[in-house]
Each structure stands twice: as C-alpha cells, then as structure tokens.
Design a protein around this motif. Sequence first.
Motif, PDB file in Angstrom:
ATOM      1  N   GLY A 134      37.578 -10.149 -25.993  1.00  0.00           N
ATOM      2  CA  GLY A 134      38.224  -9.541 -24.921  1.00  0.00           C
ATOM      3  C   GLY A 134      39.209 -10.279 -24.076  1.00  0.00           C
ATOM      4  O   GLY A 134      40.632  -9.652 -24.133  1.00  0.00           O
ATOM      5  N   ALA A 135      39.032 -11.775 -23.751  1.00  0.00           N
ATOM      6  CA  ALA A 135      39.490 -12.627 -23.017  1.00  0.00           C
ATOM      7  C   ALA A 135      40.951 -12.575 -24.446  1.00  0.00           C
ATOM      8  O   ALA A 135      42.055 -12.939 -23.669  1.00  0.00           O
ATOM      9  CB  ALA A 135      38.497 -13.853 -22.865  1.00  0.00           C
ATOM     10  N   SER A 136      40.919 -13.056 -25.301  1.00  0.00           N
ATOM     11  CA  SER A 136      42.150 -13.480 -26.543  1.00  0.00           C
ATOM     12  C   SER A 136      42.553 -11.917 -26.662  1.00  0.00           C
ATOM     13  O   SER A 136      44.395 -12.379 -26.569  1.00  0.00           O
ATOM     14  CB  SER A 136      41.711 -13.824 -28.094  1.00  0.00           C
ATOM     15  OG  SER A 136      40.802 -13.306 -28.389  1.00  0.00           O
ATOM     16  N   ALA A 137      42.119 -10.846 -26.470  1.00  0.00           N
ATOM     17  CA  ALA A 137      43.075 -10.234 -26.951  1.00  0.00           C
ATOM     18  C   ALA A 137      43.753  -9.423 -25.592  1.00  0.00           C
ATOM     19  O   ALA A 137      44.570  -9.236 -25.578  1.00  0.00           O
ATOM     20  CB  ALA A 137      42.301  -8.363 -27.317  1.00  0.00           C
ATOM     21  N   SER A 138      43.395  -9.740 -24.088  1.00  0.00           N
ATOM     22  CA  SER A 138      44.030  -9.200 -23.521  1.00  0.00           C
ATOM     23  C   SER A 138      45.387 -11.153 -22.862  1.00  0.00           C
ATOM     24  O   SER A 138      46.302 -10.490 -22.870  1.00  0.00           O
ATOM     25  CB  SER A 138      43.574  -9.610 -21.888  1.00  0.00           C
ATOM     26  OG  SER A 138      42.229  -8.800 -22.038  1.00  0.00           O
ATOM     27  N   THR A 139      45.027 -11.885 -22.999  1.00  0.00           N
ATOM     28  CA  THR A 139      45.922 -12.779 -22.640  1.00  0.00           C
ATOM     29  C   THR A 139      47.447 -12.585 -23.829  1.00  0.00           C
ATOM     30  O   THR A 139      48.118 -12.820 -24.327  1.00  0.00           O
ATOM     31  CB  THR A 139      45.372 -13.983 -23.853  1.00  0.00           C
ATOM     32  OG1 THR A 139      44.272 -14.627 -22.831  1.00  0.00           O
ATOM     33  CG2 THR A 139      46.365 -15.675 -24.009  1.00  0.00           C
TER      34      THR A 139
ATOM     35  N   LEU B  81      47.589  -9.526 -25.093  1.00  0.00           N
ATOM     36  CA  LEU B  81      49.161  -8.521 -24.660  1.00  0.00           C
ATOM     37  C   LEU B  81      49.742  -9.208 -23.895  1.00  0.00           C
ATOM     38  O   LEU B  81      50.715  -8.413 -23.357  1.00  0.00           O
ATOM     39  CB  LEU B  81      47.612  -7.569 -24.437  1.00  0.00           C
ATOM     40  CG  LEU B  81      48.399  -6.182 -23.706  1.00  0.00           C
ATOM     41  CD1 LEU B  81      49.387  -5.747 -25.309  1.00  0.00           C
ATOM     42  CD2 LEU B  81      47.498  -5.084 -23.878  1.00  0.00           C
ATOM     43  N   VAL B  82      48.922 -10.045 -22.879  1.00  0.00           N
ATOM     44  CA  VAL B  82      49.892 -10.540 -21.948  1.00  0.00           C
ATOM     45  C   VAL B  82      50.562 -10.886 -22.325  1.00  0.00           C
ATOM     46  O   VAL B  82      52.234 -10.960 -21.845  1.00  0.00           O
ATOM     47  CB  VAL B  82      48.964 -11.532 -20.134  1.00  0.00           C
ATOM     48  CG1 VAL B  82      50.059 -11.488 -19.386  1.00  0.00           C
ATOM     49  CG2 VAL B  82      48.260  -9.996 -20.161  1.00  0.00           C
TER      50      VAL B  82
ATOM     51  N   ALA C 206      42.003  -1.365 -29.683  1.00  0.00           N
ATOM     52  CA  ALA C 206      41.181  -1.838 -28.184  1.00  0.00           C
ATOM     53  C   ALA C 206      40.295  -0.715 -27.728  1.00  0.00           C
ATOM     54  O   ALA C 206      39.528  -1.519 -26.862  1.00  0.00           O
ATOM     55  CB  ALA C 206      42.253  -2.769 -26.943  1.00  0.00           C
TER      56      ALA C 206
END
Length: 150
Positions: free
Chosen positions: A47-52, A54-55, A88
């Motif tokens: 989740g953290a890597s996917a969020s990073t 995307l941002v 996601a």
Amino acid sequence: MSSFFAFLHHVAAFALVAALSVEFVLIKGDLTAASARKVRLADLALGASASTLLVVGFLRVFFFEKGASYYFHSVPFIAKLSLFVLLALVSIYPTIVFQSWEKALKQGRVPSVDPRKLRAIRTVIHLELVGVVLIMLFAALMAHGVGYLG
C-alpha cells in the motif's frame, strides 16, 4: 530534480513488486501466525509503495517530464493508469481480509480463513502480478511514443 523523481518512481515500483512477491510466497503455503503477520506487513508495504508510486508518478506527469498534455494523449499511459487504478481497487479485498486477522494475531492464534477466501486472495495476487507486467509493457510503449494521439 526530474532524475530524482524518476529514481523515486522506480524505487516505489520495485518495492511494490517485492511486496507483492512476498505476499504471493507467504499466502501460497499453510498459514501460520508468523506468516500471517508477515503477510500483513507485506500488504502495508504494498500500500505504501503503491501510494508513493501514484503520487510521484503524478508529480512527474504534471511538473517534470513531458507534461500532462503529452501523457493524457498517450493510449499506453491511459491504459497504464487505468490498470493501476483497477488493480488498486481489486487489492482492497485482500487488505480487508488481512486486517481482519488482527484480533487473532494479537491473541497469538492463527487466523481462521475460509479456504475459498484464501483461493480468492491467491487469485487476486496472481492478477496483480500479471497486471504489473502489463503496466511495464504499457510504460515501455509510452516511453517510445507508441499510441501517442497528439
């Protein structure tokens, strides 16, 4: 600065693949309390890597690289982004199941999981892995200007 964001984007992508691979390996065998804890940590890293990803990806699109006008006229970019969002959304199911294990794990017990749920989670993880490969294909196509409609 553009190179730094490209680096961050790649690190996040590799971290995502690593976390997904760890989930794949751990969920494949018999579930133990230790493996369940590791799966939850891998899912947190996912989740953290996917969020990073995307941002940082959007920062690159809007402020660095070729600009939003270029990317939003690229069929592979739109396919890549759409697939990322779809994956996601699909990954919410395993995350909810993994989070439901918290009470049992705090009590030192192995979470009780319906075999059908485990099969469904394995299927989702397989789909995510295939999706990552397709995203890499779309990224390569995009980088070479294939499918640009401008």
